[in-house]
Design an enzyme around this catalytic site. Structure first.
Site, PDB file in Angstrom:
ATOM      1  N   TYR A  68       0.834  -1.213   0.000  1.00  9.28           N
ATOM      2  CA  TYR A  68       0.000   0.000   0.000  1.00  9.28           C
ATOM      3  C   TYR A  68       0.870   1.266   0.000  1.00  9.28           C
ATOM      4  CZ  TYR A  68      -3.842   3.124   1.464  1.00  9.28           C
ATOM      5  OH  TYR A  68      -4.780   4.135   1.547  1.00  9.28           O
TER       6      TYR A  68
ATOM      7  N   LYS B  42       1.065   4.121  -2.970  1.00  4.54           N
ATOM      8  CA  LYS B  42       0.676   5.518  -2.747  1.00  4.54           C
ATOM      9  C   LYS B  42       1.852   6.468  -2.984  1.00  4.54           C
ATOM     10  CE  LYS B  42      -3.665   4.779  -1.734  1.00  4.54           C
ATOM     11  NZ  LYS B  42      -4.732   5.242  -2.610  1.00  4.54           N
TER      12      LYS B  42
END
Ligand code: NAP
Length: 247
Positions: free
Chosen positions: A154, A158
Protein backbone atom coordinates in the site's frame (compact mmCIF):
# COMPACT_ATOMS: atom_id res chain seq x y z
CA UNK A 1 -21.38 26.86 -8.01
CA UNK A 2 -17.69 26.02 -8.35
CA UNK A 3 -17.76 23.39 -11.10
CA UNK A 4 -21.05 24.09 -12.85
CA UNK A 5 -21.75 21.85 -15.87
CA UNK A 6 -18.34 20.15 -15.67
CA UNK A 7 -18.23 16.39 -16.27
CA UNK A 8 -16.47 14.55 -13.45
CA UNK A 9 -15.36 10.92 -13.34
CA UNK A 10 -14.80 9.46 -9.88
CA UNK A 11 -13.33 5.98 -9.63
CA UNK A 12 -14.26 3.79 -6.67
CA UNK A 13 -17.13 6.22 -6.12
CA UNK A 14 -19.77 3.75 -4.97
CA UNK A 15 -19.01 4.34 -1.29
CA UNK A 16 -16.65 5.92 1.21
CA UNK A 17 -14.53 8.91 0.21
CA UNK A 18 -15.31 8.55 -3.51
CA UNK A 19 -19.07 8.72 -2.97
CA UNK A 20 -18.69 11.80 -0.77
CA UNK A 21 -16.59 13.48 -3.49
CA UNK A 22 -19.26 12.62 -6.07
CA UNK A 23 -21.99 14.16 -3.89
CA UNK A 24 -19.92 17.30 -3.22
CA UNK A 25 -19.20 17.74 -6.93
CA UNK A 26 -22.86 17.27 -7.89
CA UNK A 27 -23.93 19.89 -5.33
CA UNK A 28 -21.44 22.24 -7.00
CA UNK A 29 -23.08 21.69 -10.39
CA UNK A 30 -21.12 18.83 -12.01
CA UNK A 31 -22.49 15.86 -13.92
CA UNK A 32 -21.12 12.69 -12.38
CA UNK A 33 -19.73 9.40 -13.68
CA UNK A 34 -19.02 6.74 -11.07
CA UNK A 35 -16.84 3.76 -11.86
CA UNK A 36 -16.66 0.91 -9.40
CA UNK A 37 -16.31 -2.87 -9.31
CA UNK A 38 -19.63 -2.88 -7.45
CA UNK A 39 -22.15 -1.72 -10.07
CA UNK A 40 -25.18 -2.09 -7.79
CA UNK A 41 -23.68 0.27 -5.18
CA UNK A 42 -22.44 2.65 -7.90
CA UNK A 43 -26.00 2.85 -9.27
CA UNK A 44 -27.39 3.53 -5.78
CA UNK A 45 -24.90 6.41 -5.43
CA UNK A 46 -25.85 7.75 -8.87
CA UNK A 47 -29.56 7.53 -8.05
CA UNK A 48 -28.90 9.66 -4.96
CA UNK A 49 -26.94 12.17 -7.06
CA UNK A 50 -29.70 12.34 -9.68
CA UNK A 51 -32.03 13.77 -7.02
CA UNK A 52 -29.70 16.81 -6.97
CA UNK A 53 -30.69 17.44 -10.60
CA UNK A 54 -27.43 16.34 -12.22
CA UNK A 55 -26.87 13.82 -15.02
CA UNK A 56 -25.14 10.61 -13.94
CA UNK A 57 -23.60 7.44 -15.33
CA UNK A 58 -22.65 4.38 -13.29
CA UNK A 59 -20.34 1.84 -14.89
CA UNK A 60 -18.75 -1.40 -13.73
CA UNK A 61 -15.06 -0.79 -14.41
CA UNK A 62 -12.07 -2.45 -12.77
CA UNK A 63 -9.46 0.31 -12.99
CA UNK A 64 -6.60 -2.20 -13.14
CA UNK A 65 -7.85 -3.36 -16.57
CA UNK A 66 -6.68 -0.86 -19.23
CA UNK A 67 -8.99 -2.16 -21.97
CA UNK A 68 -11.99 -1.72 -19.67
CA UNK A 69 -10.82 1.78 -18.68
CA UNK A 70 -10.44 2.86 -22.32
CA UNK A 71 -13.87 1.47 -23.24
CA UNK A 72 -15.33 3.27 -20.20
CA UNK A 73 -13.83 6.58 -21.29
CA UNK A 74 -15.32 6.18 -24.78
CA UNK A 75 -18.72 5.51 -23.20
CA UNK A 76 -18.45 8.75 -21.19
CA UNK A 77 -17.49 10.70 -24.31
CA UNK A 78 -20.47 9.21 -26.18
CA UNK A 79 -22.86 10.39 -23.45
CA UNK A 80 -21.30 13.68 -22.30
CA UNK A 81 -18.88 14.58 -25.20
CA UNK A 82 -16.18 15.71 -22.71
CA UNK A 83 -14.45 14.87 -19.42
CA UNK A 84 -13.35 17.83 -17.31
CA UNK A 85 -12.36 16.19 -14.03
CA UNK A 86 -10.88 12.83 -13.04
CA UNK A 87 -10.66 11.81 -9.40
CA UNK A 88 -8.64 8.60 -9.23
CA UNK A 89 -9.87 7.32 -5.90
CA UNK A 90 -10.32 3.53 -6.24
CA UNK A 91 -7.99 1.81 -3.83
CA UNK A 92 -7.61 -1.35 -1.79
CA UNK A 93 -5.47 -2.68 1.07
CA UNK A 94 -4.09 -6.19 1.60
CA UNK A 95 -1.92 -5.77 4.67
CA UNK A 96 0.85 -8.11 5.77
CA UNK A 97 4.37 -7.84 7.11
CA UNK A 98 7.04 -7.71 4.43
CA UNK A 99 8.33 -11.23 5.13
CA UNK A 100 4.82 -12.68 5.02
CA UNK A 101 3.48 -10.65 2.12
CA UNK A 102 2.57 -12.88 -0.83
CA UNK A 103 3.15 -12.05 -4.48
CA UNK A 104 -0.63 -11.93 -4.87
CA UNK A 105 -1.03 -9.38 -2.05
CA UNK A 106 1.70 -7.19 -3.54
CA UNK A 107 0.37 -7.46 -7.12
CA UNK A 108 -3.29 -6.89 -6.22
CA UNK A 109 -2.62 -3.63 -4.37
CA UNK A 110 -0.12 -2.27 -6.91
CA UNK A 111 -2.45 -3.20 -9.78
CA UNK A 112 -5.50 -1.41 -8.41
CA UNK A 113 -3.90 1.58 -6.66
CA UNK A 114 -0.92 2.48 -8.84
CA UNK A 115 -1.58 0.87 -12.22
CA UNK A 116 -5.26 1.80 -11.89
CA UNK A 117 -4.31 5.46 -11.45
CA UNK A 118 -1.90 5.25 -14.40
CA UNK A 119 -4.58 3.61 -16.56
CA UNK A 120 -7.20 6.26 -15.77
CA UNK A 121 -4.80 9.17 -16.23
CA UNK A 122 -3.53 7.81 -19.54
CA UNK A 123 -7.03 7.23 -20.92
CA UNK A 124 -8.43 10.55 -19.73
CA UNK A 125 -5.42 12.55 -20.95
CA UNK A 126 -6.43 12.03 -24.59
CA UNK A 127 -9.76 13.93 -24.41
CA UNK A 128 -8.31 16.48 -21.95
CA UNK A 129 -5.40 17.23 -24.31
CA UNK A 130 -7.89 17.80 -27.14
CA UNK A 131 -10.02 20.06 -24.92
CA UNK A 132 -6.87 21.86 -23.75
CA UNK A 133 -8.22 21.75 -20.21
CA UNK A 134 -8.64 19.32 -17.36
CA UNK A 135 -8.25 18.68 -13.66
CA UNK A 136 -6.85 15.41 -12.35
CA UNK A 137 -6.95 14.63 -8.63
CA UNK A 138 -5.25 11.44 -7.44
CA UNK A 139 -6.06 10.09 -3.99
CA UNK A 140 -2.80 8.97 -2.38
CA UNK A 141 -2.25 8.57 1.39
CA UNK A 142 0.07 9.82 4.11
CA UNK A 143 1.28 6.20 4.24
CA UNK A 144 2.90 6.91 0.87
CA UNK A 145 4.92 9.64 2.59
CA UNK A 146 5.80 8.13 5.99
CA UNK A 147 5.42 4.35 5.44
CA UNK A 148 3.63 1.98 7.82
CA UNK A 149 4.48 -1.49 9.16
CA UNK A 150 2.35 -4.12 7.42
CA UNK A 151 1.67 -1.95 4.38
CA UNK A 152 4.68 -2.42 2.07
CA UNK A 153 2.38 -2.83 -0.92
CA UNK A 154 0.00 0.00 0.00
CA UNK A 155 2.75 2.49 0.94
CA UNK A 156 4.69 1.78 -2.27
CA UNK A 157 1.53 2.19 -4.36
CA UNK A 158 0.68 5.52 -2.75
CA UNK A 159 4.27 6.84 -2.97
CA UNK A 160 4.13 5.85 -6.63
CA UNK A 161 0.94 7.87 -7.09
CA UNK A 162 2.63 10.97 -5.64
CA UNK A 163 5.58 10.62 -8.06
CA UNK A 164 3.26 9.83 -10.98
CA UNK A 165 1.28 12.98 -10.16
CA UNK A 166 4.42 15.14 -10.43
CA UNK A 167 5.49 13.62 -13.75
CA UNK A 168 2.02 13.91 -15.30
CA UNK A 169 1.75 17.49 -14.02
CA UNK A 170 4.96 18.38 -15.88
CA UNK A 171 3.90 16.56 -19.05
CA UNK A 172 0.38 18.00 -19.23
CA UNK A 173 0.89 21.54 -17.90
CA UNK A 174 1.35 23.13 -21.33
CA UNK A 175 -2.17 22.00 -22.28
CA UNK A 176 -3.80 23.60 -19.25
CA UNK A 177 -4.26 20.32 -17.37
CA UNK A 178 -3.61 20.41 -13.62
CA UNK A 179 -2.59 17.20 -11.89
CA UNK A 180 -2.50 17.09 -8.10
CA UNK A 181 -2.80 14.54 -5.31
CA UNK A 182 -4.39 14.39 -1.91
CA UNK A 183 -2.81 12.41 0.91
CA UNK A 184 -5.52 11.68 3.47
CA UNK A 185 -4.61 10.58 6.97
CA UNK A 186 -7.01 8.53 9.04
CA UNK A 187 -10.49 8.99 7.55
CA UNK A 188 -13.57 7.21 8.89
CA UNK A 189 -14.72 4.81 6.14
CA UNK A 190 -15.26 1.05 5.65
CA UNK A 191 -11.54 0.79 4.81
CA UNK A 192 -10.46 2.04 8.24
CA UNK A 193 -13.38 0.44 10.12
CA UNK A 194 -11.66 -2.95 9.76
CA UNK A 195 -8.49 -1.79 11.61
CA UNK A 196 -7.98 -3.24 15.13
CA UNK A 197 -9.02 -0.95 18.03
CA UNK A 198 -5.46 -0.67 19.40
CA UNK A 199 -4.18 0.51 16.00
CA UNK A 200 -6.93 3.15 15.88
CA UNK A 201 -6.15 4.36 19.41
CA UNK A 202 -2.44 4.64 18.60
CA UNK A 203 -3.17 6.63 15.44
CA UNK A 204 -5.47 8.99 17.34
CA UNK A 205 -2.63 9.80 19.77
CA UNK A 206 -0.51 10.90 16.79
CA UNK A 207 -3.10 13.36 15.41
CA UNK A 208 -2.53 16.94 16.67
CA UNK A 209 -6.17 17.89 15.95
CA UNK A 210 -7.10 14.85 18.11
CA UNK A 211 -9.89 13.53 15.90
CA UNK A 212 -10.36 11.29 12.91
CA UNK A 213 -11.11 12.83 9.53
CA UNK A 214 -14.38 12.53 7.65
CA UNK A 215 -14.85 11.81 3.92
CA UNK A 216 -16.09 15.41 3.65
CA UNK A 217 -12.61 16.67 4.63
CA UNK A 218 -11.14 14.90 1.59
CA UNK A 219 -14.09 15.96 -0.60
CA UNK A 220 -13.51 19.63 0.26
CA UNK A 221 -9.85 19.42 -0.80
CA UNK A 222 -10.85 17.53 -3.97
CA UNK A 223 -13.38 20.22 -4.87
CA UNK A 224 -10.71 22.89 -4.47
CA UNK A 225 -8.31 20.99 -6.75
CA UNK A 226 -11.09 20.31 -9.29
CA UNK A 227 -12.21 23.94 -9.46
CA UNK A 228 -10.70 27.06 -11.03
CA UNK A 229 -9.69 28.19 -7.51
CA UNK A 230 -6.60 25.98 -7.90
CA UNK A 231 -5.69 26.96 -11.47
CA UNK A 232 -2.13 27.96 -10.48
CA UNK A 233 -1.42 24.76 -8.51
CA UNK A 234 -0.06 21.62 -10.16
CA UNK A 235 2.09 18.63 -9.19
CA UNK A 236 1.32 19.10 -5.49
CA UNK A 237 0.15 16.75 -2.78
CA UNK A 238 -2.24 18.25 -0.24
CA UNK A 239 -2.09 16.44 3.08
CA UNK A 240 -5.49 16.11 4.82
CA UNK A 241 -4.64 14.45 8.10
CA UNK A 242 -5.32 16.61 11.14
CA UNK A 243 -1.62 17.49 11.32
CA UNK A 244 -0.11 13.99 11.58
CA UNK A 245 2.49 14.65 8.88
CA UNK A 246 4.09 18.05 8.62
CA UNK A 247 6.71 18.80 5.98
P1 NAP B 1 -13.49 2.11 0.48
O1 NAP B 1 -14.55 2.54 1.44
O2 NAP B 1 -12.94 0.74 0.57
O3 NAP B 1 -14.02 2.40 -1.00
C1 NAP B 1 -13.23 2.11 -2.12
C2 NAP B 1 -14.13 1.87 -3.32
O4 NAP B 1 -13.29 1.50 -4.44
C3 NAP B 1 -15.09 0.72 -3.10
O5 NAP B 1 -16.38 1.04 -3.60
C4 NAP B 1 -14.45 -0.41 -3.90
O6 NAP B 1 -15.34 -1.40 -4.36
C5 NAP B 1 -13.85 0.36 -5.06
N1 NAP B 1 -12.83 -0.42 -5.76
C6 NAP B 1 -11.96 -1.35 -5.24
N2 NAP B 1 -11.21 -1.87 -6.21
C7 NAP B 1 -11.59 -1.29 -7.36
C8 NAP B 1 -11.18 -1.45 -8.72
N3 NAP B 1 -10.24 -2.32 -9.07
N4 NAP B 1 -11.78 -0.68 -9.67
C9 NAP B 1 -12.77 0.19 -9.33
N5 NAP B 1 -13.21 0.36 -8.07
C10 NAP B 1 -12.62 -0.36 -7.09
O7 NAP B 1 -12.22 3.09 0.58
P2 NAP B 1 -12.09 4.59 1.13
O8 NAP B 1 -11.69 4.54 2.55
O9 NAP B 1 -13.25 5.39 0.69
O10 NAP B 1 -10.78 5.04 0.32
C11 NAP B 1 -10.84 5.71 -0.93
C12 NAP B 1 -9.42 6.09 -1.33
O11 NAP B 1 -8.83 6.88 -0.30
C13 NAP B 1 -8.50 4.88 -1.52
O12 NAP B 1 -7.62 5.11 -2.60
C14 NAP B 1 -7.72 4.83 -0.22
O13 NAP B 1 -6.46 4.22 -0.36
C15 NAP B 1 -7.59 6.32 0.08
N6 NAP B 1 -7.33 6.60 1.49
C16 NAP B 1 -8.23 6.28 2.43
C17 NAP B 1 -7.94 6.57 3.77
C18 NAP B 1 -8.91 6.27 4.87
O14 NAP B 1 -8.55 6.52 6.02
N7 NAP B 1 -10.08 5.75 4.60
C19 NAP B 1 -6.73 7.16 4.11
C20 NAP B 1 -5.83 7.47 3.10
C21 NAP B 1 -6.14 7.19 1.79
P3 NAP B 1 -15.79 -2.63 -3.38
O15 NAP B 1 -17.08 -2.21 -2.81
O16 NAP B 1 -15.89 -3.81 -4.26
O17 NAP B 1 -14.68 -2.81 -2.38
Amino acid sequence: MKIKDKVALITGGARGIGKEIALFFAREGADIVIWDVNLEQAQVACDEISTLGRKTLADEIDVSNYAAVEAGINKILDKFTRIDILVSNAGITKDNLLLRMSQQEWDAVLNVNLKGTFNCMKAVARPMLKQKSGKIVNIASIIGIIGNPGQANYSASKAGIIALTKTAAKELASRNINVNAIAPGFIQTDMTAKLPLEVKEKMLEAIPLAKLGNPSDVANASLFLASSESDYITGQTIVVDGGMVMA
